[in-house]
Scaffold this motif. Sequence first.
Motif, mmCIF file in Angstrom:
data_model
loop_
_atom_site.group_PDB
_atom_site.id
_atom_site.type_symbol
_atom_site.label_atom_id
_atom_site.label_comp_id
_atom_site.label_asym_id
_atom_site.label_seq_id
_atom_site.Cartn_x
_atom_site.Cartn_y
_atom_site.Cartn_z
ATOM 1 N N TYR A 176 42.580 -30.296 71.755
ATOM 2 C CA TYR A 176 41.588 -31.468 71.589
ATOM 3 C C TYR A 176 40.251 -30.883 70.809
ATOM 4 N N ASN A 177 40.015 -31.860 69.802
ATOM 5 C CA ASN A 177 38.518 -31.403 69.270
ATOM 6 C C ASN A 177 37.583 -32.182 69.916
ATOM 7 N N ILE A 178 36.498 -31.631 70.349
ATOM 8 C CA ILE A 178 35.485 -32.111 71.276
ATOM 9 C C ILE A 178 34.035 -31.650 70.544
ATOM 10 N N GLU A 179 33.123 -32.309 70.903
ATOM 11 C CA GLU A 179 31.627 -31.977 70.631
ATOM 12 C C GLU A 179 30.757 -32.477 72.073
ATOM 13 N N LEU A 180 30.000 -31.231 72.136
ATOM 14 C CA LEU A 180 29.069 -30.924 73.228
ATOM 15 C C LEU A 180 27.653 -31.572 72.824
ATOM 16 N N ILE A 181 27.230 -32.382 74.062
ATOM 17 C CA ILE A 181 25.751 -32.784 73.891
ATOM 18 C C ILE A 181 25.156 -32.416 75.423
ATOM 19 N N ALA A 182 23.741 -32.054 75.190
ATOM 20 C CA ALA A 182 23.072 -31.773 76.499
ATOM 21 C C ALA A 182 21.795 -32.618 76.530
ATOM 22 N N GLY A 183 21.057 -32.778 77.580
ATOM 23 C CA GLY A 183 19.966 -33.431 77.638
ATOM 24 C C GLY A 183 18.530 -32.889 77.137
ATOM 25 N N SER A 184 17.463 -33.283 77.543
ATOM 26 C CA SER A 184 16.568 -32.816 77.141
ATOM 27 C C SER A 184 16.098 -31.507 77.773
ATOM 28 N N PRO A 185 15.587 -30.669 76.757
ATOM 29 C CA PRO A 185 15.600 -29.005 77.282
ATOM 30 C C PRO A 185 14.241 -28.918 78.230
ATOM 31 N N ASP A 186 13.289 -29.850 78.338
ATOM 32 C CA ASP A 186 12.356 -29.921 79.153
ATOM 33 C C ASP A 186 12.795 -30.267 80.768
ATOM 34 N N VAL A 217 27.401 -24.965 70.109
ATOM 35 C CA VAL A 217 27.799 -24.665 71.646
ATOM 36 C C VAL A 217 26.395 -24.247 72.525
ATOM 37 N N ALA A 218 25.412 -23.579 71.499
ATOM 38 C CA ALA A 218 24.219 -22.999 72.184
ATOM 39 C C ALA A 218 23.118 -24.065 72.646
ATOM 40 N N MET A 219 22.445 -23.884 73.693
ATOM 41 C CA MET A 219 21.697 -25.060 74.363
ATOM 42 C C MET A 219 20.830 -25.337 73.112
ATOM 43 N N ASP A 220 20.174 -24.773 72.273
ATOM 44 C CA ASP A 220 19.337 -25.129 71.418
ATOM 45 C C ASP A 220 19.864 -25.916 70.382
#
Length: 369
Positions: A176-186, A217-220
């Motif tokens: 499967y092809n996926i993408e990753l999203i994270a929330g606000s870094p603060d 994939v990295a947080m930044d």
Amino acid sequence: MFGRRSWAKAAVAAVAAATMMLSACGGREATETDPGGEATAGGFETGSLIGVSLPQKTSENWVLAESLFNDGLTEAGYEADVQFANSGASEQQNQIQSMITKGAKVIIVGAVDGSQLGAQVQQAKDAGITVIAYDRLLLNTAAVDYYVAFDPYKVGELQGQALLDGLAERKGEAPYNIELIAGSPDDANTANFFNGAMSVLQPKIDDGTLEIPSGQVAMDQVATQGWKAENVQRRMDTILSGNYSGDTTLDGVLSPNDTLARAALTSAASAGADTPVVTGQDSEVESVKSILDGEQYMTIYKDTRELVNQSIAMVDALQTGAEPEINDTESYDNGAKVVPAYNLEPVVVTEANAREVYADDPILQSELG
Ligand code: BGC
């Protein structure tokens, strides 16, 4: 790498089934008959001021918390001072300072940035005020007394597992092809949501079940400043136009909350993609409707009433000079101490169980009809 809470040295959340009592003075466990010495001597007058400092209104749960705290604290006989830090961390610093000056007995903090309030909570502590971290942990300070939350690392694990389940259910055979999203870094929760999810997803990336065509994939690369939907939409638009064409279709998106989940779905729809399997959190009304329509795949239910009631129960205990009820003394090492916590259980919601899970929630009941 993703196997533990980002702030914690202790890797495992050991949520004790039995409720424990902890002495505020030394971390010593106490019993009903010996509730912990000096800690019980305190207490404060009914009618005292209780400060509640909330972050920006980045999701519905914060807005709901405002009215629940105002009503709940007032009904319990306190004077409530509930404020939002709409413009960010420095506004929240000033707010907490003014709550100290006004003579609050307890300050409950949902931090914009858990690492920016050390000086203010230390001042509160020096003034004899109890500080409760609400939903987001306060980091690198020994001046936080308690933490009340739905464990954020657990939320991430549930999201990661649900993404895998949804892909198997809706998208046929791997890969499967996926993408990753994270929330606000603060936000102190962001790394925990992400690391919890990646503890489940990384082995599946490593074995080829999951592919990430953007390579981000990295947080930044995956973080979303300010939890803003427009930031996700812009990023996903770019990813879709740059990495998806022909046979490369987007199958899934790890999203940390509902606001960002809907932004990812909007972006996929405007690129003409089939609906990807998208995770969420918060049980926001629009997302629950989307789940019932078969679009957004899942959300997490963190009943704000429980979070607020548990915080007010802590205030009530403190008012009488008793120790607040806690059920976790191991999981939340904030860099300066292990913060005694009351940990609540997040619940996974999909189309299959939504009506059942929300059966007792008056807002979702009335919205869903
Ligand atoms: C909360 C989530 C919320 C997010 C954005 C997080 O700290 O735990 O419930 O979706 O902030 O407001």
